[in-house]
Design a protein around this motif. Structure first.
Motif, PDB file in Angstrom:
ATOM      1  N   ASN A  77       0.834  -1.196   0.000  1.00 24.50           N
ATOM      2  CA  ASN A  77       0.000   0.000   0.000  1.00 24.50           C
ATOM      3  C   ASN A  77       0.877   1.259   0.000  1.00 24.50           C
ATOM      4  N   PRO A  78       0.786   2.097  -1.025  1.00 24.92           N
ATOM      5  CA  PRO A  78       1.717   3.223  -1.150  1.00 24.92           C
ATOM      6  C   PRO A  78       1.640   4.241  -0.029  1.00 24.92           C
ATOM      7  N   HIS A  79       0.523   4.298   0.691  1.00 23.69           N
ATOM      8  CA  HIS A  79       0.401   5.257   1.780  1.00 23.69           C
ATOM      9  C   HIS A  79       1.164   4.825   3.034  1.00 23.69           C
ATOM     10  N   VAL A  80       1.484   3.525   3.121  1.00 23.99           N
ATOM     11  CA  VAL A  80       2.084   2.998   4.350  1.00 23.99           C
ATOM     12  C   VAL A  80       3.416   2.293   4.091  1.00 23.99           C
ATOM     13  N   PHE A  81       3.551   1.635   2.958  1.00 20.60           N
ATOM     14  CA  PHE A  81       4.740   0.845   2.675  1.00 20.60           C
ATOM     15  C   PHE A  81       6.040   1.633   2.809  1.00 20.60           C
ATOM     16  N   PRO A  82       6.118   2.884   2.331  1.00 19.47           N
ATOM     17  CA  PRO A  82       7.371   3.634   2.515  1.00 19.47           C
ATOM     18  C   PRO A  82       7.727   3.863   3.976  1.00 19.47           C
ATOM     19  N   LYS A  83       6.740   3.973   4.838  1.00 21.50           N
ATOM     20  CA  LYS A  83       7.028   4.129   6.263  1.00 21.50           C
ATOM     21  C   LYS A  83       7.579   2.828   6.824  1.00 21.50           C
ATOM     22  N   LEU A  84       7.092   1.717   6.285  1.00 18.80           N
ATOM     23  CA  LEU A  84       7.557   0.410   6.733  1.00 18.80           C
ATOM     24  C   LEU A  84       9.036   0.213   6.429  1.00 18.80           C
ATOM     25  N   TRP A  85       9.450   0.468   5.162  1.00 14.08           N
ATOM     26  CA  TRP A  85      10.866   0.262   4.859  1.00 14.08           C
ATOM     27  C   TRP A  85      11.737   1.305   5.564  1.00 14.08           C
ATOM     28  N   SER A  86      11.153   2.467   5.896  1.00 14.81           N
ATOM     29  CA  SER A  86      11.903   3.459   6.670  1.00 14.81           C
ATOM     30  C   SER A  86      12.254   2.937   8.057  1.00 14.81           C
ATOM     31  N   ILE A  87      11.435   2.024   8.572  1.00 15.31           N
ATOM     32  CA  ILE A  87      11.642   1.467   9.909  1.00 15.31           C
ATOM     33  C   ILE A  87      12.481   0.195   9.872  1.00 15.31           C
ATOM     34  N   LEU A  88      12.139  -0.750   8.984  1.00  9.29           N
ATOM     35  CA  LEU A  88      12.766  -2.073   8.998  1.00  9.29           C
ATOM     36  C   LEU A  88      13.860  -2.253   7.944  1.00  9.29           C
ATOM     37  N   GLY A  89      13.913  -1.381   6.932  1.00  5.54           N
ATOM     38  CA  GLY A  89      14.884  -1.590   5.860  1.00  5.54           C
ATOM     39  C   GLY A  89      14.287  -2.411   4.726  1.00  5.54           C
ATOM     40  N   TRP A  90      15.161  -2.975   3.872  1.00  2.33           N
ATOM     41  CA  TRP A  90      14.706  -3.599   2.630  1.00  2.33           C
ATOM     42  C   TRP A  90      14.668  -5.126   2.646  1.00  2.33           C
ATOM     43  N   ASN A  91      15.286  -5.763   3.628  1.00  8.17           N
ATOM     44  CA  ASN A  91      15.310  -7.236   3.653  1.00  8.17           C
ATOM     45  C   ASN A  91      14.097  -7.754   4.430  1.00  8.17           C
ATOM     46  N   ILE A  92      12.911  -7.448   3.921  1.00  9.54           N
ATOM     47  CA  ILE A  92      11.683  -7.673   4.674  1.00  9.54           C
ATOM     48  C   ILE A  92      10.667  -8.480   3.858  1.00  9.54           C
ATOM     49  N   TYR A  93       9.698  -9.010   4.569  1.00  5.63           N
ATOM     50  CA  TYR A  93       8.579  -9.682   3.904  1.00  5.63           C
ATOM     51  C   TYR A  93       7.389  -9.723   4.849  1.00  5.63           C
ATOM     52  N   LEU A  94       6.248 -10.107   4.309  1.00  3.89           N
ATOM     53  CA  LEU A  94       5.029 -10.253   5.093  1.00  3.89           C
ATOM     54  C   LEU A  94       5.006 -11.654   5.678  1.00  3.89           C
ATOM     55  N   TYR A  95       5.084 -11.768   6.984  1.00  3.95           N
ATOM     56  CA  TYR A  95       5.162 -13.094   7.606  1.00  3.95           C
ATOM     57  C   TYR A  95       3.873 -13.508   8.313  1.00  3.95           C
ATOM     58  N   HIS A  96       2.874 -12.629   8.288  1.00  6.20           N
ATOM     59  CA  HIS A  96       1.656 -12.942   9.027  1.00  6.20           C
ATOM     60  C   HIS A  96       0.539 -12.029   8.551  1.00  6.20           C
ATOM     61  N   SER A  97      -0.673 -12.563   8.472  1.00  3.82           N
ATOM     62  CA  SER A  97      -1.839 -11.740   8.144  1.00  3.82           C
ATOM     63  C   SER A  97      -3.053 -12.286   8.873  1.00  3.82           C
ATOM     64  N   HIS A  98      -3.896 -11.383   9.312  1.00  5.06           N
ATOM     65  CA  HIS A  98      -5.178 -11.831   9.872  1.00  5.06           C
ATOM     66  C   HIS A  98      -6.177 -10.686   9.816  1.00  5.06           C
ATOM     67  N   LEU A  99      -7.440 -11.047   9.824  1.00  7.40           N
ATOM     68  CA  LEU A  99      -8.507 -10.061   9.912  1.00  7.40           C
ATOM     69  C   LEU A  99      -9.331 -10.342  11.151  1.00  7.40           C
ATOM     70  N   ASP A 100      -9.812  -9.273  11.768  1.00  9.00           N
ATOM     71  CA  ASP A 100     -10.596  -9.382  12.998  1.00  9.00           C
ATOM     72  C   ASP A 100     -11.943  -8.694  12.809  1.00  9.00           C
ATOM     73  N   VAL A 101     -12.986  -9.374  13.221  1.00 10.09           N
ATOM     74  CA  VAL A 101     -14.318  -8.777  13.269  1.00 10.09           C
ATOM     75  C   VAL A 101     -14.801  -8.877  14.709  1.00 10.09           C
ATOM     76  N   THR A 102     -15.044  -7.720  15.322  1.00 13.13           N
ATOM     77  CA  THR A 102     -15.475  -7.673  16.707  1.00 13.13           C
ATOM     78  C   THR A 102     -16.872  -7.080  16.770  1.00 13.13           C
ATOM     79  N   PRO A 103     -17.916  -7.920  16.799  1.00 12.11           N
ATOM     80  CA  PRO A 103     -19.274  -7.381  16.897  1.00 12.11           C
ATOM     81  C   PRO A 103     -19.489  -6.636  18.210  1.00 12.11           C
ATOM     82  N   SER A 104     -20.479  -5.766  18.206  1.00  7.53           N
ATOM     83  CA  SER A 104     -20.852  -5.093  19.448  1.00  7.53           C
ATOM     84  C   SER A 104     -21.488  -6.097  20.392  1.00  7.53           C
ATOM     85  N   GLU A 105     -21.190  -5.951  21.673  1.00  7.89           N
ATOM     86  CA  GLU A 105     -21.678  -6.885  22.685  1.00  7.89           C
ATOM     87  C   GLU A 105     -22.580  -6.173  23.690  1.00  7.89           C
TER      88      GLU A 105
END
Length: 300
Positions: A77-105
């Motif tokens: 995502n161009p809005h966030v990815f440059p901030k990511l490499w600014s923090i971790l550098g270039w030897n990186i990858y996506l190692y985990h993904s998940h989505l969360d749905v939290t209904p109102s209780e």
């Protein structure tokens, strides 16, 4: 990648805030079209995966990149990815993904309890340093509004990423002094250092909280879920292939060739300050071709 994304690299003020607090808010991280398509994906997965035993409680599903092309778009995502490499550098990858749905209780019948933790589980038991190393960050894309407390917000303790211990009773109720809820608008994102102490919280807002979390680490970290993405490689750009774990050999995660890390070549051409061997801007010396590689004298 379009060089226009360079307008989204981490600013000096953002870097200082991230290093001080352990997290960073990114406003308007999703274009409106992508935002809606991601909501559609999350709704579809929730409908498919929510079983009777889940009831009206949190549903968290891992390994979600392959669910839809829009999920692949989110990887760089161009809005966030440059901030990511600014923090971790270039030897990186996506190692985990998940989505969360939290209904109102029902506020009087919450099955929630606070569970303060740092991410990565056994990493925090087996690495001997204080503070622990960053190693990874995760990005939460908020698809629904959580701009006020009690909307299922993530609770964080700013600055706690620099402390291995948390001064908080483990009673499922108490929060440490200084705790704040992460309050963001729909379409915003948060970049979270894995070490910052955080927990979930109840949602009594009357509507569901929907978030997609992407975790990025160095390529030598093992994936945290199945990451069923190899079948997508033929459809991806070279940088996306890197980010989704394509590699030429097992050793390439430790000693990558240019083919393994096209992100580095792109940075060398367009943002050379981020193309150093170290994500902190210090190039590590490499031995000459054919030279001795068995000793790293003077390197910690």
């Amino acid at each position: 990648m379009d060089t226009a994304i360079l307008t989204h690299i981490l600013s000096t003020e953002e870097r200082e805030a991230f290093e001080q607090d352990g997290f960073l808010l990114v406003r308007n991280a999703l274009d409106s079209d992508l935002h809606q398509r991601l909501i559609d994906v999350v709704n579809r997965v929730d409908k498919r995966e929510r079983k009777e035993e889940h009831g009206n409680r949190l549903l968290s599903i891992t390994d979600v990149v392959h669910e839809d092309p829009s999920m692949v778009e989110l990887v760089d995502n161009p809005h966030v990815f440059p901030k990511l490499w600014s923090i971790l550098g270039w030897n990186i990858y996506l190692y985990h993904s998940h989505l969360d749905v939290t209904p109102s209780e029902n506020a009087d019948d919450q099955p929630w309890s606070v569970a303060w933790h740092q991410d990565s589980m056994r990493v925090n038991d087996e690495i001997e340093s204080n503070p622990r190393p960053r190693l990874s960050v995760k990005i939460g894309y908020y698809l629904t509004d959580v701009s006020q407390p009690n909307q299922g917000n993530t609770l964080v303790l700013p600055g706690s990423h620099l402390d291995n211990q948390l001064d908080c009773p483990n009673d499922g109720i108490s929060n440490p002094e200084g705790t704040i809820p992460v309050c963001v608008n729909a379409g915003d994102a948060v970049i979270l250092d894995r070490r910052v102490w955080h927990t979930r919280s109840p949602n009594t807002s009357g509507f569901s909280r929907k978030v997609i979390w992407y975790g990025y680490s160095y390529r030598w970290m093992r994936p945290k879920d199945e990451m069923t993405v190899a079948h997508l490689y033929g459809q991806l750009t070279p940088i996306q292939r890197q980010l989704l774990g394509d590699e030429t050999s097992a050793n390439s995660v430790y000693d990558p060739t240019p083919e393994d890390v096209p992100l580095r070549a792109w940075l060398e051409q367009n943002a050379p300050q981020f193309a150093t061997s170290s994500p902190h801007g210090v190039s590590a010396a490499r031995p000459p071709a054919g030279g001795q590689r068995g000793k790293n004298i003077g390197r910690a």
